[in-house]
Design an enzyme around this catalytic site. Structure first.
Site, PDB file in Angstrom:
ATOM      1  N   GLU A  60      -9.975  -3.792  -4.308  1.00 42.20           N
ATOM      2  CA  GLU A  60      -8.759  -4.320  -3.765  1.00 42.20           C
ATOM      3  C   GLU A  60      -8.776  -5.659  -3.817  1.00 42.20           C
ATOM      4  O   GLU A  60      -7.672  -6.400  -3.900  1.00 42.20           O
ATOM      5  CB  GLU A  60      -8.363  -3.746  -2.244  1.00 42.20           C
ATOM      6  CG  GLU A  60      -8.060  -2.380  -2.467  1.00 42.20           C
ATOM      7  CD  GLU A  60      -9.215  -1.147  -2.637  1.00 42.20           C
ATOM      8  OE1 GLU A  60     -10.135  -1.828  -2.567  1.00 42.20           O
ATOM      9  OE2 GLU A  60      -8.777  -0.226  -2.723  1.00 42.20           O
ATOM     10  N   HIS A 129      -5.888   6.239   6.833  1.00 44.25           N
ATOM     11  CA  HIS A 129      -4.421   6.357   5.910  1.00 44.25           C
ATOM     12  C   HIS A 129      -3.208   6.551   6.632  1.00 44.25           C
ATOM     13  O   HIS A 129      -2.271   6.227   6.299  1.00 44.25           O
ATOM     14  CB  HIS A 129      -4.508   7.725   5.277  1.00 44.25           C
ATOM     15  CG  HIS A 129      -5.684   7.852   4.364  1.00 44.25           C
ATOM     16  ND1 HIS A 129      -7.019   7.924   4.350  1.00 44.25           N
ATOM     17  CD2 HIS A 129      -5.454   7.896   2.802  1.00 44.25           C
ATOM     18  CE1 HIS A 129      -7.532   8.070   3.348  1.00 44.25           C
ATOM     19  NE2 HIS A 129      -6.866   7.994   2.430  1.00 44.25           N
TER      20      HIS A 129
END
Ligand SMILES: Cc1ncc(C[n+]2csc(CCOP(=O)(O)OP(=O)(O)O)c2C)c(N)n1
Ligand SMILES: [Mg+2]
Lengths: 326, 358
Positions: A60, A129
């Site tokens: 990322e 999440h």
């Protein structure tokens, strides 16, 4: 025109802009053949090819830093992070570089990147999440933080974000991805950034919210109407920079305000809105501003998330409390 | 057992410690004029560097990172880059930047605490990167754009050997390998990351071999030999431009200074090492070679030093006399258009009296 979901509106906006601007590049993990884990980029690889729809290696920080370099060359990267909870390795690149490149080069190099991520809880996903940490981006000078809450706003605000000359954090409430459908003409019309949307006009109280909590807030306003309370509902949409004028104008009219957000309470964006109302609109208020928020806890795993999320009842209770002040 | 992978790391040197040419002189440098040009830049860089330290010591400049002893590395890289290439520097790269259109007075402006020091570069070059090891990712982003547009250009980025421990450094090499990007990664291995020696940074025998895991070519270069630096960087840039293959160059040198003016290396640097390393120092090495080959004289040397001193005086004059930025300029490049909500703060600071804090 078939009605489409919020996630389909995201895809529609990406495809529209890629068709009309060859500089728009989509990149991220699994955005190619797979079309993204939520299918937000489905069909783009077939239409635009692997040069413009790029599956990246799984890193990322790299996705964010790469986008900074691409943007400096005049491309308009739209970088997808698979979930908000996985943006953090990219946080250094976003804060230390994307947000300040224009400033530190006195405008010589700019960073027109859109960093997209699904966010929020309520979809029974695994740990990490379900984050709703928009405030840590909203704190950063030089960034915009934009959050749609309907298919039409997802389309119009994403177009505006891609066209914006500065970096935008675009957070998509995963709980709303497939919740409702609406007709969204594919006309390339952007909606304004840095502006609140008044979703419902009312006279007794102002409900300020954004993202997935728009759902519960609108439901609460509906119920309250039946009880004779007329609530104005404002979807902040761009939480940074804040359109405080629209909020203040509404509070001036209603004299009451409840702020609703899913994120943890402490240092949430609600705290800032509440402070701004106190600084600039205290004389309008007939009652203290209330906040209905997520708890100051780690977002619980799936089984408890229904207890974590602010409910319609919580909003109604807060409104009733505020309405009791004469 | 089968061996399924092996690798070799080459070490390149052209001009050895005794100023003897140990390889054939690269054709680009055959005309003595070329090496004289490079030599002048190295002397100018050292003159500027000493002056910058003096300015800091007398309170006229902020913290400044010296390049003393590393002149061959930076001047060599700058000389090898073409105008159309893109350069992504770290904070010790003044020797490159001065060949990329950056005014030396702007370098002082930057270290003096003024953002405008980042302005006068080649349009596409990046400003200094201070977050250690983060900038190789920008280089691969730029290289991706160059590749998408099918241009024959290369990107070069520099970081220290300490920075090579960062994840971003590896993430950048990794994607450069998978996507075949026209980029050159340079690690300026000056043996120290502030107080931490090379040996405590990584157990890898060389930094160069970190390229292998990313599918790139890696090599070591004598960083006090400007001919080697120039030649190996030129070759790596050429490979990048022509074949989209990335290279990692570990350039071995020694930091002949404190980390920055805010540091005191005597706290950690073993006694005598710096003096021992000074014997390999790059400027004297090249000067001797030029003199041995009758391409330089004591008169030219004398004239050069005078010229550099006077150039640096002019640079300092320009720096000292720069018109200050207005306080509200801190808002002027925050966004393309300042959002309404910050107008009040901009207005406020425009009337604010400066207060010295400590
Ligand atoms: C991410 C980050 N961590 C720490 C620092 C503080 N710092 C500045 S320079 C430096 C050492 C860097 O050493 P190296 O990469 O070898 O480069 P050199 O300064 O020796 O050229 C450190 C720790 C920083 N600027 N950025
Ligand atoms: Mg070092």
């Amino acid at each position: 025109m078939a009605d489409i979901t919020l996630v389909e509106a995201v895809t529609q906006a990406l495809a529209y802009e890629m068709r009309h601007d060859p500089d728009v590049i989509v990149l991220g993990e699994d955005v190619g053949k797979d079309g993204g884990v939520f299918r937000a980029t489905v069909g783009l690889l077939d239409e635009f090819g692997p040069e413009r729809v790029r599956d990246t290696p799984l890193a990322e920080s790299m996705i964010a830093g790469l986008a900074v370099g691409m943007a400096a060359q005049g491309l308009k990267p739209v970088a997808e992070f698979q979930f908000m909870g996985f943006m953090y390795p990219g946080y250094d690149q976003i804060i230390n570089h994307a947000s300040r490149m224009r400033n530190r080069t006195r405008g010589r190099i700019t960073c027109p990147v859109v960093f997209r991520a699904p966010y929020g809880c309520g979809i029974h996903a695994p740990e990490h999440h379900s984050e709703s940490t928009e405030a840590i981006f909203a704190h950063i000078p030089g960034l915009r933080v934009v959050i749609p809450s309907s298919p039409a706003r997802a389309y119009g605000l994403l177009l505006a974000s891609i066209r914006d000359p500065d970096p935008v954090i675009f957070l998509e409430p995963s709980r709303l991805y497939r919740w409702s459908k609406q007709a969204v003409p594919d006309d390339g019309k952007a909606l304004p950034l840095d502006k609140c949307f008044t979703l419902r006009v009312g006279t007794d109280i102002t409900l300020v919210t954004w993202g997935a909590m728009v759902k519960e807030t609108m439901a609460a306003a509906e119920t309250l109407a039946k009880e004779g309370v007329s609530a104005e509902v404002i979807d902040v949409a761009t939480i940074k920079p804040l359109d405080i004028e629209t909020i203040l104008a509404s509070v001036e009219k209603t004299g009451r305000c409840v702020i609703i957000h899913e994120a943890a309470r402490t240092c949430g964006v609600g705290a800032d809105i509440s402070a701004l109302i106190a600084e600039r609109g205290l004389m309008y208020l007939q009652a203290p501003v209330q906040r209905v928020t997520g708890y100051d806890t780690i977002v619980p795993y799936a089984r408890l998330e229904k207890f974590y999320l602010p409910s319609e009842k919580q909003i109604i209770d807060a409104v009733n409390k505020v309405m009791e002040f004469a | 057992m089968n061996v399924i992978a092996t690798f070799e790391i080459a070490y390149y040197q052209y001009l050895n410690e005794a100023s003897l040419l140990v390889e054939t002189l690269p054709s680009d440098l055959k005309n003595p004029h070329e090496l004289q040009k490079i030599y002048r830049l190295m002397v100018l860089l050292r003159t500027f560097d000493s002056k910058a330290i003096a300015l800091q010591r007398t309170g006229k400049l902020g913290t400044y990172p010296s390049t003393r002893g590393q002149e061959a590395t930076f001047v060599g890289i700058g000389a090898a880059l073409q105008k159309s290439d893109v350069f992504v520097p770290y904070y010790r790269d003044v020797g490159v930047l001065m060949q990329r259109g950056v005014k030396l007075s702007d370098i002082l402006l930057y270290w003096g605490g003024d953002e405008r020091g980042n302005y006068s570069s080649m349009a596409e070059d990046f400003p200094y990167s201070v977050p250690v090891g983060s900038q190789p990712l920008h280089a691969v982003g730029i290289a991706t754009a160059i590749k998408i547009r099918k241009q024959k250009r290369a990107v070069l980025t520099v970081c220290g050997e300490g920075a090579s421990s960062q994840g971003d450094f590896y993430e950048a090499m990794n994607v450069a390998g998978v996507w075949k990007l026209p980029v050159v990664f340079v690690v300026s291995n000056n043996q120290w990351a502030i107080s931490v020696p090379r040996s405590a940074q990584s157990a890898s025998q060389t930094i160069a071999q970190k390229a292998i895991a990313a599918g790139l070519q890696g090599e070591q270069v004598d960083g006090n030999d400007v001919i080697a630096v120039y030649e190996r960087v030129s070759q790596a840039l050429k490979r990048a431009r022509e074949t989209n293959e990335a290279t990692l160059l570990e350039i071995i040198t020694y930091r002949q200074s404190d980390h920055t003016t805010a540091d005191d290396a005597s706290r950690y640097e073993p006694q005598g090492v710096r003096e021992e390393e000074w014997k390999k120092e790059p400027i004297e090495r090249l000067k001797k070679y030029l003199m041995n080959t009758n391409a330089w004289t004591e008169e030219q040397e004398h004239a050069l030093h005078k010229e550099c001193a006077s150039d640096v005086e002019k640079i300092v004059h320009e720096y000292i006399n720069a018109v200050p930025q207005a306080p509200e300029s801190m808002f002027d490049h925050l966004y393309e258009t300042l959002p309404d909500i910050y107008a009040e703060q901009r207005e406020h600071v425009s009337h604010k009296e400066a207060v010295a804090h400590g």
